[in-house]
Design a protein around this motif. Structure first.
Motif, PDB file in Angstrom:
ATOM      1  N   ARG A  11       0.743  -1.251  -0.089  1.00  0.00           N
ATOM      2  CA  ARG A  11       0.138  -0.186   0.054  1.00  0.00           C
ATOM      3  C   ARG A  11       0.998   1.255   0.041  1.00  0.00           C
ATOM      4  N   PRO A  12       1.710   1.312   0.837  1.00  0.00           N
ATOM      5  CA  PRO A  12       2.650   2.580   0.633  1.00  0.00           C
ATOM      6  C   PRO A  12       3.533   2.801  -0.363  1.00  0.00           C
ATOM      7  N   PHE A  13       3.690   1.527  -1.276  1.00  0.00           N
ATOM      8  CA  PHE A  13       4.490   1.726  -2.393  1.00  0.00           C
ATOM      9  C   PHE A  13       3.436   2.391  -3.541  1.00  0.00           C
ATOM     10  N   CYS A  14       2.303   1.853  -3.609  1.00  0.00           N
ATOM     11  CA  CYS A  14       1.130   2.376  -4.464  1.00  0.00           C
ATOM     12  C   CYS A  14       0.895   3.570  -4.142  1.00  0.00           C
ATOM     13  N   LEU A  15       0.890   4.327  -2.759  1.00  0.00           N
ATOM     14  CA  LEU A  15       0.408   5.455  -2.657  1.00  0.00           C
ATOM     15  C   LEU A  15       1.583   6.336  -3.132  1.00  0.00           C
ATOM     16  N   SER A  16       2.719   5.794  -3.003  1.00  0.00           N
ATOM     17  CA  SER A  16       4.044   6.564  -3.333  1.00  0.00           C
ATOM     18  C   SER A  16       4.203   6.795  -4.994  1.00  0.00           C
ATOM     19  N   PHE A  17       3.576   5.963  -5.611  1.00  0.00           N
ATOM     20  CA  PHE A  17       3.696   5.941  -7.002  1.00  0.00           C
ATOM     21  C   PHE A  17       2.766   6.703  -7.523  1.00  0.00           C
ATOM     22  N   VAL A  18       1.448   6.434  -7.083  1.00  0.00           N
ATOM     23  CA  VAL A  18       0.358   7.466  -7.326  1.00  0.00           C
ATOM     24  C   VAL A  18       0.752   8.826  -7.125  1.00  0.00           C
ATOM     25  N   SER A  19       1.547   9.276  -6.171  1.00  0.00           N
ATOM     26  CA  SER A  19       1.968  10.710  -5.710  1.00  0.00           C
ATOM     27  C   SER A  19       2.966  11.123  -6.857  1.00  0.00           C
ATOM     28  N   SER A  20       3.946  10.313  -7.181  1.00  0.00           N
ATOM     29  CA  SER A  20       4.830  10.531  -8.054  1.00  0.00           C
ATOM     30  C   SER A  20       4.334  10.988  -9.376  1.00  0.00           C
ATOM     31  N   ALA A  21       3.436  10.164  -9.912  1.00  0.00           N
ATOM     32  CA  ALA A  21       2.807  10.076 -10.996  1.00  0.00           C
ATOM     33  C   ALA A  21       2.107  11.426 -11.192  1.00  0.00           C
ATOM     34  N   ARG A  22       1.452  11.867 -10.201  1.00  0.00           N
ATOM     35  CA  ARG A  22       0.725  13.031 -10.041  1.00  0.00           C
ATOM     36  C   ARG A  22       1.677  14.403 -10.040  1.00  0.00           C
ATOM     37  N   MET A  23       2.715  14.330  -9.331  1.00  0.00           N
ATOM     38  CA  MET A  23       3.573  15.070  -9.341  1.00  0.00           C
ATOM     39  C   MET A  23       4.077  15.558 -10.748  1.00  0.00           C
ATOM     40  N   LEU A  24       4.285  14.561 -11.393  1.00  0.00           N
ATOM     41  CA  LEU A  24       5.080  14.607 -12.639  1.00  0.00           C
ATOM     42  C   LEU A  24       4.114  15.153 -13.794  1.00  0.00           C
ATOM     43  N   GLU A  25       2.707  14.726 -13.690  1.00  0.00           N
ATOM     44  CA  GLU A  25       1.835  15.401 -14.467  1.00  0.00           C
ATOM     45  C   GLU A  25       1.669  16.785 -14.109  1.00  0.00           C
ATOM     46  N   ASP A  26       1.594  17.097 -12.922  1.00  0.00           N
ATOM     47  CA  ASP A  26       1.573  18.559 -12.582  1.00  0.00           C
ATOM     48  C   ASP A  26       2.797  19.479 -13.019  1.00  0.00           C
ATOM     49  N   SER A  27       3.937  18.806 -13.043  1.00  0.00           N
ATOM     50  CA  SER A  27       5.318  19.690 -13.440  1.00  0.00           C
ATOM     51  C   SER A  27       5.045  19.827 -14.895  1.00  0.00           C
ATOM     52  N   VAL A  28       4.573  19.072 -15.459  1.00  0.00           N
ATOM     53  CA  VAL A  28       4.297  19.134 -16.979  1.00  0.00           C
ATOM     54  C   VAL A  28       3.287  20.207 -17.407  1.00  0.00           C
ATOM     55  N   LYS A  29       2.305  19.995 -16.518  1.00  0.00           N
ATOM     56  CA  LYS A  29       1.142  20.966 -16.670  1.00  0.00           C
ATOM     57  C   LYS A  29       1.653  22.383 -16.502  1.00  0.00           C
ATOM     58  N   VAL A  30       2.213  22.623 -15.386  1.00  0.00           N
ATOM     59  CA  VAL A  30       2.931  24.101 -15.243  1.00  0.00           C
ATOM     60  C   VAL A  30       3.766  24.474 -16.310  1.00  0.00           C
ATOM     61  N   VAL A  31       4.324  23.771 -16.793  1.00  0.00           N
ATOM     62  CA  VAL A  31       5.174  23.905 -17.754  1.00  0.00           C
ATOM     63  C   VAL A  31       4.661  24.584 -19.145  1.00  0.00           C
ATOM     64  N   VAL A  32       3.692  23.476 -19.355  1.00  0.00           N
ATOM     65  CA  VAL A  32       2.889  23.775 -20.739  1.00  0.00           C
ATOM     66  C   VAL A  32       2.105  25.300 -20.472  1.00  0.00           C
ATOM     67  N   GLU A  33       1.540  25.183 -19.367  1.00  0.00           N
ATOM     68  CA  GLU A  33       0.789  26.641 -19.031  1.00  0.00           C
ATOM     69  C   GLU A  33       1.618  27.788 -19.153  1.00  0.00           C
ATOM     70  N   ALA A  34       2.798  27.836 -18.763  1.00  0.00           N
ATOM     71  CA  ALA A  34       3.785  28.822 -19.061  1.00  0.00           C
ATOM     72  C   ALA A  34       4.365  28.955 -20.278  1.00  0.00           C
ATOM     73  N   LYS A  35       4.203  28.058 -21.294  1.00  0.00           N
ATOM     74  CA  LYS A  35       4.429  27.704 -22.516  1.00  0.00           C
ATOM     75  C   LYS A  35       6.101  27.833 -22.683  1.00  0.00           C
TER      76      LYS A  35
END
Length: 331
Positions: A11-35
Motif C-alpha cells: 500500500r505505501p508503495f502504491c501511494l508513493s507511485f500515485v503521488s509521483s505520477a501526479r507530481m510529474l503530470e503537475d510539473s508538465v502542466k505547469v511548464v505547458v501553461e507557462a509555454k
C-alpha cells in the motif's frame, strides 16, 4: 498474518507511485501553461516514473485548444539538440493522442515529428494507429482526404509517415487497407518510395498473394521507375514460385528486364528451379538460354535437369541448343 503484512507493505508503495505520477503530470502542466515547452524533455527525462502519461491533463481542455497546444509543443521541439532528446515526450504525446476521442490528424503530425527526430514510436503504436485509421476510414473518408487534413494543422503528408502507417496496417493483417493507403498517397501529394513498396510487397509475399504482388511490382517499376531491392524481389519471386505460378514468375523477370531493372543470379536460379519443380522443361530451356545471355550460368544440378528433362519429353532440338549454349560458355 503474512498476507496482511504484504498488503501493508504494498500500500505505501502504491501511494508513493500515485503521488509521483501526479507530481510529474503537475510539473508538465505547469511548464505547458507557462509555454516553456522546451523544458518538457528535461522534466520527463529526469523522472523515474515511466508508466503514466503526463499529458492526460490535456483532456480537460477543448479540442481546438488541445490541438493548438500540441502544435506549439511540436514546433518548440524542432530546435532542440540532439533531436532525439524529446523522444519520451513524443512517445507520450503520440500515445495520449491516439487514445483520445479524435486522434487524427494530430497523431499523424506527432508521428511525423517523431520519425524525423530519429526516434521510433513504441511497438504498441502500430495497433493504436491502425485502429484510429480504420475507425476514421469507416466513416467514408478517403485516404487522401484524411492525409490532407494534416495541412489544417500546419503539416504536410510525407513518405515516412505514410510508410509507417502502411507497416502498421500490415502488422494487424489489414493488407487491403495498406494497399489503399499506398494508392491514396499520390492523391495527397506524397509520391511512394522504395520503402512504401518494399514494406507492402514483403507482406504480400508472406501471404503469397500472387496477383497483388505482381500488380504492385508493375506499378512500382513501370509507373514510378523504382527498382525493387534484391531482398524484396527474392521474397516476391519465392512466393510466386511457392504458389506454382511459375509462368507468372517468368513474366515478372521479363517485365523487369524490359524496364531496365537489374535482376540478380539468385532470382534467375530461383525461377529456373521453379520451372523444373513444375516439370515445365520447355519453359526452363528457353529461360536458361535467356539467363546465360545475362551472364548467369545455372548450378550444374539445374543444368543437368534441364537437358535431361528436355530429352525425356522429346525436345531434343532445344536440349541440344541448351547443351551447345553451355559448351560455348565452357560450363
Amino acid at each position: 498474518m503474512a498476507a496482511a503484512k504484504l498488503h501493508l507493505s504494498v500500500r505505501p508503495f502504491c501511494l508513493s507511485f500515485v503521488s509521483s505520477a501526479r507530481m510529474l503530470e503537475d510539473s508538465v502542466k505547469v511548464v505547458v501553461e507557462a509555454k516553456r515547452y522546451q523544458q518538457i524533455p528535461d522534466v520527463l527525462n529526469s523522472s523515474e516514473v515511466h508508466n503514466v502519461n503526463p499529458f492526460l491533463f490535456l483532456s480537460t481542455v477543448r479540442e481546438n485548444t488541445r490541438v493548438q497546444i500540441v502544435g506549439e509543443i511540436l514546433q518548440s521541439f524542432t530546435s532542440i539538440r540532439p533531436r532525439s532528446r524529446p523522444g519520451i515526450a513524443y512517445s507520450s504525446l503520440l500515445s495520449y493522442t491516439l487514445q483520445s476521442s479524435n486522434p487524427l490528424p494530430l497523431a499523424l503530425a506527432i508521428l511525423q515529428r517523431t520519425l524525423r527526430s530519429g526516434c521510433l514510436p513504441v511497438p504498441q503504436t502500430h495497433l493504436l494507429l491502425s485502429t484510429a485509421w480504420l475507425e476514421r476510414r469507416s466513416k467514408s473518408h478517403s485516404v487522401s482526404s484524411i492525409l490532407l487534413e494534416m495541412q489544417d494543422i500546419g503539416y504536410t503528408p510525407d513518405c515516412g509517415t505514410c510508410n509507417y502507417l502502411i507497416s502498421s496496417l500490415c502488422k494487424v493483417d489489414q493488407i487491403d487497407e495498406a494497399i489503399n493507403v499506398l494508392k491514396g498517397m499520390t492523391r495527397a501529394g506524397c509520391i511512394p518510395d522504395l520503402d512504401s513498396y518494399g514494406s507492402l510487397i514483403d507482406n504480400l509475399s508472406e501471404l503469397r498473394m500472387t496477383s497483388a504482388i505482381i500488380e504492385t511490382l508493375n506499378e512500382m517499376v513501370v509507373r514510378y521507375g523504382l527498382s525493387p531491392r534484391k531482398e524484396t524481389l527474392v521474397k516476391a519471386l519465392a512466393a510466386i514460385r511457392a504458389n506454382k505460378d511459375i509462368w507468372r514468375a517468368v513474366e515478372v523477370i521479363e517485365l523487369l528486364q524490359n524496364e531496365g531493372v537489374h535482376v540478380g543470379f539468385e532470382c534467375y536460379e530461383l525461377v529456373l528451379e521453379g520451372c523444373l519443380e513444375n516439370r515445365q522443361f520447355i519453359l526452363a530451356g528457353k529461360f536458361v538460354i535467356e539467363m546465360t545471355k545475362r551472364g548467369f550460368i545455372p548450378y550444374i544440378r539445374c543444368r543437368q535437369k534441364v537437358v535431361e528433362g528436355l530429352a525425356n519429353i522429346g525436345e531434343r532440338e532445344l536440349a541440344n541448343a541448351v547443351r551447345q549454349r553451355f559448351a560455348e560458355l565452357r560450363s
